[in-house]
Design an enzyme around this catalytic site. Structure first.
Site, PDB file in Angstrom:
ATOM      1  N   ASP A   1     -50.848 -20.554 -24.109  1.00 16.10           N
ATOM      2  CA  ASP A   1     -51.629 -21.103 -23.006  1.00 16.10           C
ATOM      3  C   ASP A   1     -51.621 -22.622 -23.184  1.00 16.10           C
ATOM      4  OD1 ASP A   1     -53.084 -20.593 -20.701  1.00 16.10           O
ATOM      5  OD2 ASP A   1     -54.984 -20.316 -21.734  1.00 16.10           O
TER       6      ASP A   1
ATOM      7  N   ASP B   1     -59.705 -26.203 -19.601  1.00 15.32           N
ATOM      8  CA  ASP B   1     -61.080 -25.813 -19.281  1.00 15.32           C
ATOM      9  C   ASP B   1     -62.108 -26.802 -19.818  1.00 15.32           C
ATOM     10  OD1 ASP B   1     -61.071 -25.268 -22.006  1.00 15.32           O
ATOM     11  OD2 ASP B   1     -61.192 -23.087 -21.767  1.00 15.32           O
TER      12      ASP B   1
END
Length: 228
Positions: free
Chosen positions: A141, A31
């Site tokens: 993640d 991100d």
């Protein structure tokens, strides 16, 4: 009798090691936000850091830079391009990941997991936790370029990515060919998922345990956890 007792305790120790493994799953993310472990207040007890963050051009972020996912304009802090996966050999990779919902419980600690499902079944990865929040305590993640921006997106500000990131917002690109959409300095990490791991990686099952961090990871992140 002594031999039998020794054998019993040896077997118990082995079983204890097996039981120490925890089951979980892997997902992917990229991100471009400043990692949560980039804040000294978020470090796990005994860790020295914080995790490095970068400016828009992947140089060191200034001490007063604001997280690019929660600020705009001015002096911003992003993830560093060096947080891509690193291939060690055909069955082991190093990398970085988000892990757990509470930063102080996991920031800068390292974990070794082995996939038990998916195309990477039997392969392992050692990751350092550099992010936390919104992630279950048993999941990792993995920082993977083109892995999906998720809830927040600083990749548009850093690289001019589409508003929803490259590919799917959650999960990212859907094939190795789509890695060509990414900036050239991020493409190797994108290809890692498809060429080394062999597929999407998302929701693949793992078993894992905490390990001491390899120096190759701490030298990149700038954060060293307490020893185990």
């Amino acid at each position: 009798m002594q031999v039998l007792v020794f054998a019993f305790f040896t077997l118990s120790a082995v079983l204890g090691l097996v039981q120490a493994q925890t089951a979980g799953t892997t997902t992917t993310t990229w991100d471009c936000c400043e990692p949560a472990c980039g804040y000294t207040s978020n470090l796990s007890p005994g860790a020295t850091g914080p995790v490095k963050s970068c400016n828009q051009n992947n140089g060191a972020a200034s001490s007063g830079a604001q997280n690019a996912c929660f600020s705009s304009g001015g002096d911003l802090a992003f993830s560093c391009s060096t947080y891509q996966p690193i291939i060690v050999n055909g069955t082991l990779s190093y990398g970085f990941a988000g892990h757990g919902n509470t930063a102080t419980a996991s920031c800068c600690k390292c974990y070794k997991f082995t996939w038990t499902s998916g195309a990477a079944s039997g392969k392992s990865m050692i990751v350092q936790a550099i992010n936390a929040g919104g992630i279950t305590d048993n999941d990792f993640d993995i920082y993977t370029p083109g892995g999906g921006v998720g809830d927040y997106n600083a990749c548009t500000a850093q690289y001019g990515a589409p508003s929803g990131g490259w590919g799917r917002q959650y999960g990212g690109v859907s094939s190795d060919a789509e890695c060509s959409q990414l900036p050239s300095n991020l493409q190797a990490g994108c290809h890692w998922r498809w060429q080394w791991a062999g597929g999407d990686v998302n929701t693949w099952q793992i078993t894992y345990n905490q390990v001491n961090c390899p120096s190759q990871l701490t030298s990149i992140s700038g954060c060293t956890p307490a020893g185990i």
